[in-house]
Design a protein around this motif. Sequence first.
Motif, mmCIF file in Angstrom:
data_model
loop_
_atom_site.group_PDB
_atom_site.id
_atom_site.type_symbol
_atom_site.label_atom_id
_atom_site.label_comp_id
_atom_site.label_asym_id
_atom_site.label_seq_id
_atom_site.Cartn_x
_atom_site.Cartn_y
_atom_site.Cartn_z
ATOM 1 N N MET A 40 -3.498 -12.720 35.870
ATOM 2 C CA MET A 40 -4.329 -13.706 35.107
ATOM 3 C C MET A 40 -5.673 -13.116 34.750
ATOM 4 O O MET A 40 -6.248 -12.939 33.726
ATOM 5 N N VAL A 43 -5.054 -10.703 31.935
ATOM 6 C CA VAL A 43 -5.307 -11.242 30.912
ATOM 7 C C VAL A 43 -6.481 -11.481 30.256
ATOM 8 O O VAL A 43 -6.924 -11.129 29.035
ATOM 9 N N THR A 47 -8.692 -9.727 27.175
ATOM 10 C CA THR A 47 -9.396 -10.255 26.127
ATOM 11 C C THR A 47 -10.774 -9.960 25.919
ATOM 12 O O THR A 47 -11.281 -9.644 24.927
ATOM 13 N N GLU A 50 -11.126 -6.477 24.418
ATOM 14 C CA GLU A 50 -10.783 -6.742 22.998
ATOM 15 C C GLU A 50 -12.151 -7.236 22.239
ATOM 16 O O GLU A 50 -12.568 -6.705 21.208
ATOM 17 N N GLN A 56 -7.861 -4.290 18.953
ATOM 18 C CA GLN A 56 -6.703 -5.196 19.182
ATOM 19 C C GLN A 56 -5.906 -4.399 19.944
ATOM 20 O O GLN A 56 -5.458 -3.214 19.668
ATOM 21 N N ASP A 59 0.536 -5.771 22.916
ATOM 22 C CA ASP A 59 0.884 -5.864 24.239
ATOM 23 C C ASP A 59 1.767 -4.816 25.033
ATOM 24 O O ASP A 59 1.953 -4.644 25.985
ATOM 25 N N PRO B 117 -6.265 -13.343 15.453
ATOM 26 C CA PRO B 117 -5.385 -12.879 16.459
ATOM 27 C C PRO B 117 -6.538 -12.770 17.705
ATOM 28 O O PRO B 117 -5.642 -12.742 18.836
ATOM 29 N N ALA B 121 -4.543 -13.999 21.144
ATOM 30 C CA ALA B 121 -4.048 -13.000 22.034
ATOM 31 C C ALA B 121 -4.043 -13.569 23.631
ATOM 32 O O ALA B 121 -2.974 -13.450 24.195
ATOM 33 N N PRO B 122 -5.178 -14.240 24.149
ATOM 34 C CA PRO B 122 -5.125 -14.680 25.341
ATOM 35 C C PRO B 122 -4.005 -15.851 25.817
ATOM 36 O O PRO B 122 -3.256 -15.535 26.659
ATOM 37 N N ARG B 125 -0.664 -14.021 25.751
ATOM 38 C CA ARG B 125 -0.277 -13.356 26.878
ATOM 39 C C ARG B 125 -0.058 -14.322 28.077
ATOM 40 O O ARG B 125 0.930 -14.120 29.135
ATOM 41 N N ILE B 126 -0.773 -15.562 28.174
ATOM 42 C CA ILE B 126 -0.477 -16.401 29.315
ATOM 43 C C ILE B 126 1.064 -16.893 28.995
ATOM 44 O O ILE B 126 1.671 -17.071 30.097
ATOM 45 N N LEU B 129 3.100 -14.137 30.047
ATOM 46 C CA LEU B 129 3.223 -14.026 31.388
ATOM 47 C C LEU B 129 4.028 -14.895 32.278
ATOM 48 O O LEU B 129 5.018 -14.881 33.210
ATOM 49 N N GLN B 133 7.527 -14.275 34.183
ATOM 50 C CA GLN B 133 7.728 -14.768 35.651
ATOM 51 C C GLN B 133 8.921 -15.414 35.648
ATOM 52 O O GLN B 133 9.408 -15.294 36.912
ATOM 53 N N ARG B 139 8.682 -6.410 30.063
ATOM 54 C CA ARG B 139 8.409 -5.564 29.123
ATOM 55 C C ARG B 139 7.430 -6.118 28.124
ATOM 56 O O ARG B 139 6.518 -5.392 27.515
ATOM 57 N N PHE B 141 4.902 -9.004 25.781
ATOM 58 C CA PHE B 141 4.005 -10.278 25.427
ATOM 59 C C PHE B 141 4.178 -10.876 24.192
ATOM 60 O O PHE B 141 3.657 -11.608 23.759
#
Lengths: 83, 253
Positions: A40, A43, A47, A50, A56, A59, B117, B121-122, B125-126, B129, B133, B139, B141
């Motif tokens: 986390m 992550v 952010t 960026e 950007q 991922d 964007p 993005a966060p 990604r969450i 993630l 998991q 590999r 996101f």
Amino acid sequence: MNTLQEITRLLNSQLGPAYPASTFSVDTRLLGAIPELDSMAVVGLLTTIEETFGIQIADDAVSADDFETVATLVAFIDGHLRR
Amino acid sequence: MSVRAAVILVQAFGDEAGVTRRVQRMIAEALSEQGVVAYLADPSGTGDSEGMLVDSTVSGWLDELQALETVVRGEHVGVPLHFAAGRFGACLVHAYLTQRRSSSIGWVGWAPVLDGPGQLAPFARIAALRGRQASGDRRSFEWPNALPVEVAGLEFAPSLVAGIRGVPRIGAVCGRRTMLVDIRDLPEDEPPVPSPALSRVADANTGGDPIELRVLRGRPFWSVPDPVDCPELPGLVAATIVRWSDDAAALRG
């Protein structure tokens, strides 16, 4: 612009007062060496990187190797800034 | 006391709307002390507004800003109108001013998210993630596009994801005053320089009025459980709105 200086600030902001910017050098190990730098936190760090640098980050361009040390992270960001 | 100007404040997105509520109130109070009336836009499906986020769209939020501007115009005829917005709210205001008809004079964006964007993005990604998991896939996101997905307590529909992804990068708006306020966690012994990102936004401005760029010291807003307000922000927003309103009045003679 000094990428190293910005990165040490961002690491401090992300990890908290236990990690002041002055504790980081280019050789400081990150992923796996700092317990607070969990998934986390990565992550959050992506952010802030960026937002701070205006880049950007795709991922699929991120790997654990990029977060191995401060130096690899700086090189990763500088690579994006050159694009 | 007559109303000197009117300001529409626009919320941040997601958790950030909650954690910035206190500073929004402080900005409204600073404006009120200067005789400026403030309205808080709380887009549907977010904050305290009716509706669900999963039913929301970016174009719907821009429609709501248009409707609110019409209300404010009706309640304060002839009064200078401005916008002030934090985080993703700044993106929405920039999109509104470039895509819809507005008679506002200017806008202040504080600690702005740069574009759609950047806001997405966060969350992506969450979501990834969590998915990785669960599945062991390490590999990608990739945002799951086909169905509404709940991330960090928010339910995103594919149309909203596409809409936010399409929100363009902030910048100057032709015919409007623009101020961007960078809030940075800088040491006291270092000069308040803007982030490389906002410097580039300001430098890239080639049309219209120049962007006024200000840097204030304060904690960043992402991933801070208890963000510290930036004490200079409310005063800066209020002083800027008053200055722009006075400039507009002087131009009208």
